[in-house]
Design a protein around this motif. Sequence first.
Motif, mmCIF file in Angstrom:
data_model
loop_
_atom_site.group_PDB
_atom_site.id
_atom_site.type_symbol
_atom_site.label_atom_id
_atom_site.label_comp_id
_atom_site.label_asym_id
_atom_site.label_seq_id
_atom_site.Cartn_x
_atom_site.Cartn_y
_atom_site.Cartn_z
ATOM 1 N N LEU A 22 0.789 -1.230 -0.076
ATOM 2 C CA LEU A 22 0.013 0.194 -0.040
ATOM 3 C C LEU A 22 0.741 1.378 0.115
ATOM 4 N N TRP A 23 1.999 1.086 0.815
ATOM 5 C CA TRP A 23 2.787 2.245 0.834
ATOM 6 C C TRP A 23 3.656 2.521 -0.291
ATOM 7 N N ARG A 29 -0.994 10.469 -3.512
ATOM 8 C CA ARG A 29 -2.107 9.659 -3.300
ATOM 9 C C ARG A 29 -1.967 9.290 -1.720
ATOM 10 N N LEU A 30 -0.854 8.614 -1.346
ATOM 11 C CA LEU A 30 -0.812 8.021 -0.119
ATOM 12 C C LEU A 30 -1.236 8.978 0.837
ATOM 13 N N LEU A 32 -2.998 11.443 0.712
ATOM 14 C CA LEU A 32 -4.638 11.773 0.895
ATOM 15 C C LEU A 32 -5.056 10.342 1.473
ATOM 16 N N LEU A 33 -4.726 9.182 1.231
ATOM 17 C CA LEU A 33 -5.360 7.895 1.718
ATOM 18 C C LEU A 33 -5.046 8.105 3.223
ATOM 19 N N LEU A 34 -3.917 8.389 3.615
ATOM 20 C CA LEU A 34 -3.809 8.523 5.129
ATOM 21 C C LEU A 34 -4.568 9.569 5.745
ATOM 22 N N LEU A 36 -7.392 10.740 4.897
ATOM 23 C CA LEU A 36 -8.899 10.543 4.464
ATOM 24 C C LEU A 36 -9.789 9.928 5.725
ATOM 25 N N GLY B 98 0.828 11.952 6.818
ATOM 26 C CA GLY B 98 0.205 12.307 5.530
ATOM 27 C C GLY B 98 -0.032 13.885 5.214
#
Lengths: 308, 281, 355
Positions: A22-23, A29-30, A32-34, A36, B98
Amino acid sequence: MSVRSLPLATNRPGRWQAVQHLWQIPEQRLALLLLLPSLLVVLLTMLYPLIVTIRMALSSERGQFVGLGNLTRLATTNIFLESMSFTLRFSAFVVIVSLLLGLGLALVVNSIYVPMKTLWITILIIPLMVSDIVSAVVWRLMYHPTIGILNYALSLVGLPRVDWLGKSSTAFFSVGIIEIWRSAPFFFIMLYAALQLIPPDVYESASVDGAGGVRAFFDMTLPYLRPVMTVALMLQFIGATRAFGIIVGATEGGPGRATWTISYFIYRYAFRAQQMHFASAAVLVLVLLTIVAGVLFFRFVWVQRDAA
Amino acid sequence: MQPNASASNAGKRALVYLVLALALIWTLFPIYWVVVTSLKSNAELAASTPSLLPLQPVLDGYRTVIERGIPRMALNSVIVAVGTTIVSLALAVPGSYGLTRLGLPRRIGTPLALAIGFALIFPAIAIVVPMFQLAVRLGIYDQLGTLILLNVPFNAAFALWVLRTVWMDIPRNIEEAALLDGDTRFTAFRRVLLPAMLPSLIAVAVLVFIFTWNEFLFALIFSTSPRAMTLPIGIAAQVPQHELSWQIVAAAGTVALVPVVAATVLLQRYLVRGLTFGMAK
Amino acid sequence: MADVRIERITKQFGQAIAVNDLSLHVRDHEFVSLLGPSGCGKTTTMRCVAGLERPDAGQIFIGERDVTTLLPRDRDVALVFQSYALYPHMTTRNNIGYPLRLRGMDKPKRDAAVEETAMMFGIDELLERFPRQLSGGQQQRVALSRAVVRQPRAFLMDEPLSNIDALLRVTMRAELKRLQQQLGITTIFVTHDQVEALTLSDRIVVMEFGTVQQVGKPLEIYRQPANLFVARFVGSPPMNFFEGELRSEAGETVFVSDMLRVPVVAPRHAPANRVTLGVRPESLTVESAPSDGATRAKIALLEPLGYETIVHATIGSDVVRSRVADGEDLAVDQDVWLRIGSELLFDTQSGVLLS
Ligand SMILES: Nc1ncnc2c1ncn2[C@@H]1O[C@H](COP(=O)(O)OP(=O)(O)OP(=O)(O)O)[C@@H](O)[C@H]1O
Ligand SMILES: [Mg+2]
């Protein structure tokens, strides 16, 4: 065996492999994923109630649309206006006194005469950790007309007893003092930390320039402290306007309605009087004020490191 | 402040000690007074002059507090506080990473950070009515889990905000060194960055725990039965209306104070770090 | 060990071009320094080689392998940061051992390797300390140890000596040189310090605006700077420059400016336009009596350094610097005569070396 011939441990399959993969996705993108999950939780917790509140505020208790009816009623409801006024006066009183106390203590503890500074810091920040309801209880015991220590102290010097929390003339200050007890340590610790960041050579060059004592304080110390002071003031002011537990614990809004804050007003109307729609109108006002405060805060106060 | 020795040093020193003595009384006496009161008997409380020490210390207050289910409420408080701390950090640690570390462009990162920051000053009372109705509708009213759900957003926002400044203080080079030493982005995060920021993580965790342990508003509105009531509600319920049996609420208050004061004494360094947003190291 | 080939890489940050179509071949076992003014792209070049930045164009080879798209960890290079980047929560032992741990080396072997390396850097006494308990120079040795211990294919060092005091720096410089010769690891070294570059390197790369201006052996760079930029940048005090033109007089080529007439060796390609004459301070001798071919000047300032004296003298409105071994009999405002020993000629417009 040469080090180079050893495989990297992280290349071997293992527990974390799924996460590892995943990382590997592109950084942004990561990112934003983290972010979110937190964003969803935080934003939904603000937005969903806000939407419901707007809808409720625009309708009557039985659900009919009334437009700005609740808001106009609010504007003519004395106790709301009084709650607003109490909240603002109360918060101003609390933060100003807390700031002065906190600043004084920070300077004193920072002085060269104080040994064991860590110990003093530990003691002085204890009230900051005490909950509003417990603070209220703690101080009710101090204020109690007969079993409280304050009246006993008054009687020792021959003064009459005071019904600290029971009279509207004294309740303002008495409740204020409880909040100050909890809030002054915040100013203390923020300002003390800020004092540590002032480079010592500032004072040295100031004393070379002939600025000593009071002069050095106003010319050197204060300008350094000002940004932190402003942040602490804003945060504590906003915090004080939310006073709720302390009111429930100390006075239940009394005597009469002398110590209603906005939060207490909303609580009473929504959950005691069961007028949730009317209370929602007050919530709306509170949220609007918060947005104004927030804009002011992030625009003009919280510039420090984000500007860098 | 001025290290210059002068004739007025003795005077200054005396003033400083006077202020410290007053500060000590101001800070600790109220707490001392609760503890003392919690050990008094009804008879002693009825005396016309309060005594500074309990003349005949009794545990009546604590006995009543146990009878009235305060231990269960304290346990509930622990559950809510631990749950909130874990969930908030689970959200905020990756979130703050992040936000600060992965090259998010400023025009995206700054508004997101401000949205989180705004949650810090968002009034809790503003979400109570809609959330109450929602909880009733979903049948999750009067449950510990619901209290956790309500506490998480505000504490996650706080944790994110503080940890964001913590990340900004950890040199990027450290992460890059780990990447070159053979870490992946993830293992560098887990094995180098997280341990490097551990003191700050502890600071945030302790603060979130204490905030939740102290939380009153949600607990008041979202719990009615002993299975979901937390300590602050229990304490508020012990305040006597007319009688003089204040030792009961004092005992309950003492129960709530003990972990808070202990945490402050033991974890002072971490607390200061978290409270000052990392300004104090 | 391996050679490092950088082929035409370009790296942009928004509008700013940090590295511009740069190529460089660092041979196996070679020690190469990147030298250049602040912001010329030295760090960025290193970071591209390390894999911390992805170049927008171009390729990077380490050994036979194209590493352009590889992750840093798969490139097997070690980077010593200017800030050292030690792991703050790990002791010296664990800092140095970390790359080995990631390679799954068991503890006894790891400790042995760590201790051997630490011994080499004289920090074996400090193994149980945390970075914050170390001085700058000690931290720097830990950082070097961490890089050395895993025997990388290439060493990258970004101003590793810039944070330590002058005295230690000289020691560390010598140590680095010894170490590199001993280990023979291909090294790219970034520095602001010319002396460092000149003394340590097999070859020096002089950069400006993200491009290579010259690559060469230290003495080559010093004696035969490829252009005016390199000539101006390398050497302290800097080279003296005079603008003028070349004339042919009686079969001899002569450089002529307002103040100077100097016979010079004729360049292979005679320039069409104006030329710049460059003279190193040590090639400018100071004489106290007039003689044929010497130019009159007035001493404006004397900087005695002990082992030599820097003489600042004015010729008309130009200030020139000269280095003399023995300046005790000179005085400010004294009239002196300057004689040019050896000189370089540059095309003023293009900056290219003519001689
Ligand atoms: N992450 C970045 N974002 C934007 N611009 C950058 C970034 N990194 C470097 N630059 C720019 O690229 C150019 C080259 O930077 P670099 O750090 O490679 O210079 P340098 O030669 O190492 O300088 P110094 O000697 O000061 O360390 C500079 O103009 C710098 O401002
Ligand atoms: Mg650099």
